[in-house]
Design a protein around this motif. Sequence first.
Motif, PDB file in Angstrom:
ATOM      1  N   PRO A   1       0.727  -1.322   0.056  1.00  0.00           N
ATOM      2  CA  PRO A   1       0.081   0.040   0.058  1.00  0.00           C
ATOM      3  C   PRO A   1       0.636   1.357   0.136  1.00  0.00           C
ATOM      4  O   PRO A   1       0.230   2.324   0.056  1.00  0.00           O
ATOM      5  CB  PRO A   1      -0.812  -0.091   1.363  1.00  0.00           C
ATOM      6  CG  PRO A   1       0.109  -0.946   2.399  1.00  0.00           C
ATOM      7  CD  PRO A   1       0.639  -2.024   1.312  1.00  0.00           C
ATOM      8  N   SER A   2       2.182   1.290   0.197  1.00  0.00           N
ATOM      9  CA  SER A   2       2.876   2.441   0.399  1.00  0.00           C
ATOM     10  C   SER A   2       4.411   2.313  -0.474  1.00  0.00           C
ATOM     11  O   SER A   2       5.389   1.842   0.065  1.00  0.00           O
ATOM     12  CB  SER A   2       3.349   2.621   1.749  1.00  0.00           C
ATOM     13  OG  SER A   2       3.956   1.761   2.461  1.00  0.00           O
ATOM     14  N   LEU A   3       3.918   2.523  -1.519  1.00  0.00           N
ATOM     15  CA  LEU A   3       5.155   2.353  -2.732  1.00  0.00           C
ATOM     16  C   LEU A   3       5.847   3.844  -3.267  1.00  0.00           C
ATOM     17  O   LEU A   3       5.033   4.561  -3.522  1.00  0.00           O
ATOM     18  CB  LEU A   3       4.804   1.514  -3.913  1.00  0.00           C
ATOM     19  CG  LEU A   3       4.928   0.028  -3.835  1.00  0.00           C
ATOM     20  CD1 LEU A   3       4.223  -0.607  -4.993  1.00  0.00           C
ATOM     21  CD2 LEU A   3       6.197  -0.696  -3.196  1.00  0.00           C
ATOM     22  N   ARG A   4       7.016   3.944  -2.932  1.00  0.00           N
ATOM     23  CA  ARG A   4       7.482   5.135  -3.479  1.00  0.00           C
ATOM     24  C   ARG A   4       7.729   4.755  -4.992  1.00  0.00           C
ATOM     25  O   ARG A   4       8.359   3.774  -5.320  1.00  0.00           O
ATOM     26  CB  ARG A   4       8.577   5.535  -2.916  1.00  0.00           C
ATOM     27  CG  ARG A   4       8.391   6.179  -1.232  1.00  0.00           C
ATOM     28  CD  ARG A   4       9.851   6.492  -0.606  1.00  0.00           C
ATOM     29  NE  ARG A   4      10.635   7.479  -1.532  1.00  0.00           N
ATOM     30  CZ  ARG A   4      10.531   8.712  -1.188  1.00  0.00           C
ATOM     31  NH1 ARG A   4       9.758   9.478  -0.235  1.00  0.00           N
ATOM     32  NH2 ARG A   4      11.261   9.529  -2.050  1.00  0.00           N
ATOM     33  N   ILE A   5       7.664   5.802  -5.987  1.00  0.00           N
ATOM     34  CA  ILE A   5       7.740   5.621  -7.090  1.00  0.00           C
ATOM     35  C   ILE A   5       9.231   5.211  -7.615  1.00  0.00           C
ATOM     36  O   ILE A   5       9.353   4.361  -8.486  1.00  0.00           O
ATOM     37  CB  ILE A   5       7.413   6.789  -8.019  1.00  0.00           C
ATOM     38  CG1 ILE A   5       5.677   7.011  -7.861  1.00  0.00           C
ATOM     39  CG2 ILE A   5       7.719   6.592  -9.436  1.00  0.00           C
ATOM     40  CD1 ILE A   5       5.286   8.394  -8.248  1.00  0.00           C
ATOM     41  N   ASP A   6      10.131   5.886  -7.069  1.00  0.00           N
ATOM     42  CA  ASP A   6      11.552   5.507  -7.368  1.00  0.00           C
ATOM     43  C   ASP A   6      12.053   4.213  -6.527  1.00  0.00           C
ATOM     44  O   ASP A   6      13.242   3.977  -6.736  1.00  0.00           O
ATOM     45  CB  ASP A   6      12.447   6.700  -6.751  1.00  0.00           C
ATOM     46  CG  ASP A   6      12.231   7.425  -5.686  1.00  0.00           C
ATOM     47  OD1 ASP A   6      11.307   6.736  -4.841  1.00  0.00           O
ATOM     48  OD2 ASP A   6      13.099   8.158  -5.089  1.00  0.00           O
ATOM     49  N   SER A   7      11.170   3.548  -5.710  1.00  0.00           N
ATOM     50  CA  SER A   7      11.511   2.274  -5.257  1.00  0.00           C
ATOM     51  C   SER A   7      10.960   1.098  -5.963  1.00  0.00           C
ATOM     52  O   SER A   7      11.207  -0.120  -5.771  1.00  0.00           O
ATOM     53  CB  SER A   7      11.107   2.188  -3.753  1.00  0.00           C
ATOM     54  OG  SER A   7       9.792   2.049  -3.597  1.00  0.00           O
ATOM     55  N   ILE A   8      10.045   1.362  -6.935  1.00  0.00           N
ATOM     56  CA  ILE A   8       9.439   0.031  -7.672  1.00  0.00           C
ATOM     57  C   ILE A   8      10.243  -0.411  -8.725  1.00  0.00           C
ATOM     58  O   ILE A   8      10.934   0.151  -9.553  1.00  0.00           O
ATOM     59  CB  ILE A   8       7.879   0.938  -8.269  1.00  0.00           C
ATOM     60  CG1 ILE A   8       7.092   1.497  -7.406  1.00  0.00           C
ATOM     61  CG2 ILE A   8       7.400  -0.155  -9.116  1.00  0.00           C
ATOM     62  CD1 ILE A   8       5.856   2.050  -7.782  1.00  0.00           C
ATOM     63  N   ASP A   9      10.204  -1.763  -8.485  1.00  0.00           N
ATOM     64  CA  ASP A   9      10.875  -2.332  -9.693  1.00  0.00           C
ATOM     65  C   ASP A   9       9.770  -3.363 -10.360  1.00  0.00           C
ATOM     66  O   ASP A   9       8.976  -3.951 -10.075  1.00  0.00           O
ATOM     67  CB  ASP A   9      11.738  -3.660  -8.965  1.00  0.00           C
ATOM     68  CG  ASP A   9      12.447  -4.358 -10.012  1.00  0.00           C
ATOM     69  OD1 ASP A   9      12.110  -4.335 -11.137  1.00  0.00           O
ATOM     70  OD2 ASP A   9      13.449  -5.192  -9.445  1.00  0.00           O
ATOM     71  N   PRO A  10       9.617  -3.059 -11.797  1.00  0.00           N
ATOM     72  CA  PRO A  10       8.737  -3.589 -12.610  1.00  0.00           C
ATOM     73  C   PRO A  10       8.632  -5.208 -12.429  1.00  0.00           C
ATOM     74  O   PRO A  10       7.465  -5.861 -12.794  1.00  0.00           O
ATOM     75  CB  PRO A  10       9.114  -3.284 -14.086  1.00  0.00           C
ATOM     76  CG  PRO A  10       9.768  -2.084 -13.922  1.00  0.00           C
ATOM     77  CD  PRO A  10      10.710  -2.336 -12.577  1.00  0.00           C
ATOM     78  N   ALA A  11       9.535  -5.746 -11.847  1.00  0.00           N
ATOM     79  CA  ALA A  11       9.665  -7.318 -11.872  1.00  0.00           C
ATOM     80  C   ALA A  11       8.678  -7.881 -10.883  1.00  0.00           C
ATOM     81  O   ALA A  11       8.468  -8.963 -10.606  1.00  0.00           O
ATOM     82  CB  ALA A  11      10.960  -7.884 -11.562  1.00  0.00           C
ATOM     83  N   TRP A  12       8.129  -6.811 -10.124  1.00  0.00           N
ATOM     84  CA  TRP A  12       7.436  -7.362  -8.548  1.00  0.00           C
ATOM     85  C   TRP A  12       6.132  -7.213  -9.335  1.00  0.00           C
ATOM     86  O   TRP A  12       5.049  -8.069  -8.679  1.00  0.00           O
ATOM     87  CB  TRP A  12       7.402  -6.147  -7.853  1.00  0.00           C
ATOM     88  CG  TRP A  12       8.661  -5.852  -7.189  1.00  0.00           C
ATOM     89  CD1 TRP A  12       9.825  -6.395  -7.169  1.00  0.00           C
ATOM     90  CD2 TRP A  12       8.730  -4.522  -6.545  1.00  0.00           C
ATOM     91  NE1 TRP A  12      10.679  -5.714  -6.428  1.00  0.00           N
ATOM     92  CE2 TRP A  12      10.162  -4.557  -5.898  1.00  0.00           C
ATOM     93  CE3 TRP A  12       8.134  -3.381  -6.109  1.00  0.00           C
ATOM     94  CZ2 TRP A  12      10.619  -3.572  -5.268  1.00  0.00           C
ATOM     95  CZ3 TRP A  12       8.697  -2.534  -5.243  1.00  0.00           C
ATOM     96  CH2 TRP A  12       9.984  -2.503  -4.794  1.00  0.00           C
ATOM     97  N   PHE A  13       5.393  -6.565 -10.331  1.00  0.00           N
ATOM     98  CA  PHE A  13       4.292  -6.813 -10.990  1.00  0.00           C
ATOM     99  C   PHE A  13       3.768  -8.021 -11.091  1.00  0.00           C
ATOM    100  O   PHE A  13       2.334  -8.409 -10.791  1.00  0.00           O
ATOM    101  CB  PHE A  13       4.255  -5.863 -12.237  1.00  0.00           C
ATOM    102  CG  PHE A  13       4.550  -4.474 -12.265  1.00  0.00           C
ATOM    103  CD1 PHE A  13       4.439  -3.683 -11.036  1.00  0.00           C
ATOM    104  CD2 PHE A  13       4.754  -3.667 -13.184  1.00  0.00           C
ATOM    105  CE1 PHE A  13       4.854  -2.440 -10.906  1.00  0.00           C
ATOM    106  CE2 PHE A  13       5.251  -2.230 -13.175  1.00  0.00           C
ATOM    107  CZ  PHE A  13       5.193  -1.729 -11.972  1.00  0.00           C
ATOM    108  N   ASP A  14       4.600  -9.003 -11.859  1.00  0.00           N
ATOM    109  CA  ASP A  14       3.919 -10.320 -12.020  1.00  0.00           C
ATOM    110  C   ASP A  14       3.707 -11.036 -10.851  1.00  0.00           C
ATOM    111  O   ASP A  14       2.797 -11.837 -10.789  1.00  0.00           O
ATOM    112  CB  ASP A  14       5.149 -11.058 -12.688  1.00  0.00           C
ATOM    113  CG  ASP A  14       5.262 -10.491 -14.337  1.00  0.00           C
ATOM    114  OD1 ASP A  14       4.217  -9.970 -14.706  1.00  0.00           O
ATOM    115  OD2 ASP A  14       6.308 -10.686 -14.962  1.00  0.00           O
ATOM    116  N   GLU A  15       4.696 -10.693  -9.575  1.00  0.00           N
ATOM    117  CA  GLU A  15       4.230 -11.282  -8.531  1.00  0.00           C
ATOM    118  C   GLU A  15       2.797 -10.875  -7.914  1.00  0.00           C
ATOM    119  O   GLU A  15       1.909 -11.751  -7.307  1.00  0.00           O
ATOM    120  CB  GLU A  15       5.453 -11.211  -7.462  1.00  0.00           C
ATOM    121  CG  GLU A  15       6.780 -11.657  -7.738  1.00  0.00           C
ATOM    122  CD  GLU A  15       6.737 -13.122  -7.919  1.00  0.00           C
ATOM    123  OE1 GLU A  15       5.926 -13.839  -7.316  1.00  0.00           O
ATOM    124  OE2 GLU A  15       7.572 -13.700  -9.058  1.00  0.00           O
TER     125      GLU A  15
END
Length: 836
Positions: free
Chosen positions: A340-354
Amino acid sequence: MDFLNKDYLLRVSKPSRYIGHEINAVKKDHKEVDVTVALAFPDVYEVGMSHLGLKILYGILNSHEWIAAERVFSPWPDMENELRKNSLPITTLESDTPLNAFDVVGISLQHELCYTNILTMLNLAGIPFLSSERDASYPLIIGGGPACFNPEPVADIFDAIVIGDGEEAVTDLCRVIRAAKKAKRAKQYILDELSRIKGFYIPSFFKPHYDADHRFTRIEPLVKGYERVEKAIMPDMNRAFFPVDQVVPSAQLIHDRLAVEISRGCTRGCRFCQAGIIYRPVRERTPGDIIDLADRTLKSTGFSEISLLSLSAGDYSFIAPLLKELMDRQAEKKVAVSLPSLRIDSIDPAWFDEIKRVRKTGFTLAPEAGTDRLRRVINKTLTNDEIINTAKDVYNAGWKLIKLYFMIGLPGETEDDLYGIIDLAKRVAACARGKGKKEVLNVSVAAFVPKSHTPFMWEPQIGYEESMRRINVIRDAFRGPLVRVKWNQPEISWLEGMFSRGDRRLINPLIRAWEKGARFDAWSEYFNMRIWKEGFMESQIDPDNYLYCRRSMDENLPWGHISSGVSIEYLKEEYENGLKEMMTPDCRKGCLKCGVCDFNEIKPHINSEWLLPENIVSKSLASDVVKQKGRFRITFTKRGPAGLISHLELIKLLTRVFRRAGLDIVYSEGYHPMPKFSFACALPVGTESLCETADVELYCPVNPELVKEGLNRNLPEGVRISDVRDITGISKGMAIKESHYHMGVFGLEIDRQLLTDFINSDSYEIIKRSDKGVKKIDARKMVKSIGFISDSALELIIVHTDGPELKPSSIIAEIFRVNPEDIYRIKVLKVKQITG
C-alpha cells in the motif's frame, strides 16, 4: 422463539458494527483479573478494526492472565441517537460493560479530526470531559497514537498520554495500576509513577502560559526533573508482539485484510511528513519472521489478502524475494499480496508479475507535487520522467487504473507548480493502453497541512478559499471520462490545521462545537464548518492566528516539551535546505545526525542478508496436477447476533471460516477470483433462520461429516452447520418454493379483524420503494397462509415467484397498520423452506 434482544439495533445502519461475538475475540471474567482496560477507538468499527495498532494492544494486554482488554468504537450518529433515546450507556463489544466500570479507558488518537468523537464516547459513558473534573471513582483516561506528538489541544482531557510506541508502555501502565489498587493508593500516586516511565506525558504536570493577546508563550514544568517527555521506542521489531490470533470481523472493514508490519520508520526524509520523523529510526523485521507471522495469522483468521505494512514498503531490504516467497506460498490458496505504500523511485517492474498472480490490487503512486523543482523543496527524490516511466510499466503490466496523490499549498508552490499537476496527470493518462471511454486515472488532491515535529512546522497553511481555487483549477482541466479528480474538503483541512499546531486554548471551542452537534469531522457528510466557526467565535479565538501566520524559528511551540528524538537544530537545517531546494540523502546511505539514535539500544535495524530460519522451508511453485472438485450443500442456522450480519458480510465470514477450517474452496478464474459459493436466498438484516442453504465447490477428497465438524469449530456464535451433503453431479438447484416464518409481534397493538380482512381479500397491494424505483406488489398472492400460533406470534407461509417480493416484516406491518417507527419490533424467524 429466540429473538434478538437489542431491538434498537434494527433501527440503525450497519448493526453488525455493534454485535461483537467475533471469531478470536477474548472475553474474560472481570472478577478474575486485576486490571480492566477498555480500548476506545474514536471512529466507527470498520475504521477502527482496520487499524493494526489496536489489534497489537488488544493482543498484548489479553496475553496477560491478570488483564482484561475489551474494545469499543464510536457509534455512528444514528446509534448515538438510539443510545440517548433509550438512556443507554456506551458499552464494550466483549462483555457489554459500560466504560465507566473499567480501570482504564485507553483512547487512540490517529488524527486530529477524531476529537469530537472522543467527547461523544466519554459523554455516553457518563465520564466528565476534563481530567480536573474526575475523581478516583472514574477510570483513568489514557491517550496514545501519532496525533499525541502535539497533544496540547486535548491535553486537559487526559490523565496521561503515551508518546511513541505503545507495546511496552501499556503493560507498564497496567502494572502501576495493579500495584496502586493493591496498596489502595490514590490517582496522584499513579501519575507520579507513570511520569518516571519513558514515553508517559502527564499533562497536569505542565502549565501553559499566554501573553496579553492570549497567544502561547511557554509551557512551565511543575515537577522537578520532569521537564521534557521522551518518546517510547520499540528498538527491535523482531521482539515486538504481533497479534497472530486477531479478531476476525463480522462487519465489512475499510481495509479488510491481514496487515503485516514489515518495518517501522522511514529513511527518506520527506520534509512535509510527520510520520517519517516520529517513527524514526527505521527497524526492519527479518524475512523469516514476516513469512512465519503471515502463515500463522492467515491460518488463524482466514483473510484472503496480505498487506505489507510500512511507510515505504519498496525500501524494505529484500522486498523482491519476500514478495516472491509469499506469493509462492499463498497464490495457490488465492491469497493476494498488496504493497500500500510504494515510492515511485523504489518500484521494480519485476514485482508486478508477483503482485498480480492472484488478483491485481490497487496501484497508487504519490508524486505529491507537479514539478521536479517543488519535489526538491519537499525532499522527494523523484522526477516527472521517472513517474511517466513507472506509469507505463504499470499499465503495460495489465493495470487499467492508476491513482495519483498530490498536495496543494506546499511551501513555495507557484502557479507553474499547480499547472504542473495537470500536465503530469495528462501525461500519465496518455500512457494507458486501449483507453476507449473508460476511466484510466484517479487524481486525488489534498491541501497541505503543516504538522508538528517537521521541517515545515513553522510555515503558514493556505486558506480554504485559496485551496478551493487551486482544486478547481485542477478539476476544470479534466472534464472527460478518462481522468477523475477527487479532493479532500479544504474546510476539513482548515480544522485539521488548527488542531495540528494548536495549544490548550482549543479545548473550549472543541467542547462548544461538540455541544452544537459536531461529530465525525473527518467524514464530509457530517463536517459542519459553521458550527466550528461559532465555537471559535464564542471562545474568543481567531483561527487565523493558528493557521496563516509564519512562526518564528525562535519562538516557543506548544509541543516543544514533547520529544520525537529528532533535534530542533536538525529540523531548522532541513527547513533551510528546503528553501534552497537542496536534497538531503537517505540516511541508509550514512547517518545524518538527526539526533534520534544513540547507537546503543536505539539504532537502525536493516537486514543485511536474505536468510530463512530452518523451520521455514521455501515453498516451490504450485504443481500442474489437476485437482478433483466436488460440490457440497450446507444447511446452517443464523441466530442471535448473527441475524444482524448482512448477506455480503455472511459470504465473507463463511469464506474465512472455510479457510480457517483448512478446506480448499474452488475459485473462479480471471483477474479477480471469487469463491464458488451460491446461496438459496439472501436474508434481510435482522431476520433469523433455522434453515439457510448454500452450495460450495471444494477440492476433494473431503468427508462431509468432517467438513461439518471443522466449520462448526470455527464459526462465531449464532451460525451453526446442521448438515453437509455431497451433491457432486446432481443438477438439482436450490430454487425455494416456500418459506415458513414465525413472526413475533410483542408489544404491538394487534387488531385480529385486520388479519381476517387480509385473508378474505382477493388482492392486497403494497408499495415497495427501493433504489430501483417504486413498485406495487400483491401481497395476497405471496401469502399461502397466515395465522396466530399464540397471542403474540403468527405463522406466515410465503410462496416465492420470479417477480419482486416483499419482506415478511413489511407484509405484517401493512396488514396490521404498524407505525413505521415500530416495524423494528416485528421479530422474524425462518423455520422451514421448501425447495424445488
